[in-house]
Write a protein that holds these residues in place. Sequence first.
Motif, PDB file in Angstrom:
ATOM      1  N   ARG A 107       7.931  -3.338   2.740  1.00 17.57           N
ATOM      2  CA  ARG A 107       8.885  -3.105   1.668  1.00 17.57           C
ATOM      3  C   ARG A 107       8.508  -3.944   0.448  1.00 17.57           C
ATOM      4  NH1 ARG A 107      10.234   1.034   4.465  1.00 17.57           N
ATOM      5  NH2 ARG A 107      12.413   1.338   5.108  1.00 17.57           N
ATOM      6  N   TYR A 109       2.627  -5.623  -3.862  1.00 14.57           N
ATOM      7  CA  TYR A 109       3.081  -4.556  -2.968  1.00 14.57           C
ATOM      8  C   TYR A 109       2.110  -3.385  -2.974  1.00 14.57           C
ATOM      9  CZ  TYR A 109       6.241  -1.275  -0.670  1.00 14.57           C
ATOM     10  OH  TYR A 109       6.802  -0.362   0.200  1.00 14.57           O
ATOM     11  N   TYR A 168       1.905   2.046  -4.089  1.00 16.79           N
ATOM     12  CA  TYR A 168       3.283   2.329  -4.496  1.00 16.79           C
ATOM     13  C   TYR A 168       3.308   2.903  -5.910  1.00 16.79           C
ATOM     14  CZ  TYR A 168       8.246   1.400  -5.485  1.00 16.79           C
ATOM     15  OH  TYR A 168       9.573   1.515  -5.806  1.00 16.79           O
TER      16      TYR A 168
END
Length: 245
Positions: A173, A197, A217
């Motif tokens: 996450r 991320y 992402y």
Amino acid sequence: MNAIIEQLKQHRSIRRFKPDPIGEEQLLAIVQSAQAASTSSNVQAYSVIAVTDREKKRSLARYAANQAYIEECPVFLVWCADLNRIHYAASLVEESRVPNSTEIFIIATVDTALAAQNAAIAAESLGMGIVYIGGIRDNPADVSRLLELPKYVYPVFGMCVGYPDQDPTSRPRLPVETVLHRERYTSDSFAEGIERYNGELRQYTLTRAGGNRDTTYSKEMANRLRVRKRDHMRAFLREKGFDLE
């Protein structure tokens, strides 16, 4: 930490299930756990339809972009925002109608999501696994006909439930500092956090896809924002009585 927090942090989407059935007692416990979720003004504006019939699950899988695990899971739960029941309850004391307000639509949709997440946690506590299926909104009119959903009821998402027949790793996450804001909203952490991320998600997808998928992402969100999805939902919701003002 405690066992509940550890369980929540270990959530994975499960897409392969053992053929073991889910007992009626377990199903009731899952739904009763859903009912314990917070609800706006005690409206409880949701219903859930448990589908075990193989032909119905096959149809639902077809309506949701041929996701085979819908057909293969022991129970497929269809979570619906439901203003039909509260309309009936109100009509017992006075003549009433469902207002065409955006607020009550939001209430019903949020109530549904809160209840479903409680159900997911309950199922996982019983050793089961789940995966949410937003794909039923690809063909919501077909889903409604199959499940005989009346006016003021619409399918928000589905949920496959069953005993896992796989052991996938948890998807990473976003860093918590990009999500948690203190006293005010700030994007100061975005540059470093999202870059980090991007690397973590790239490594995860390369491992999960056997090296066949190289993404981040940022790439996934760019693709998501580039393509409009399910524009038919506005017309469908209007037909179901959610003519929002």
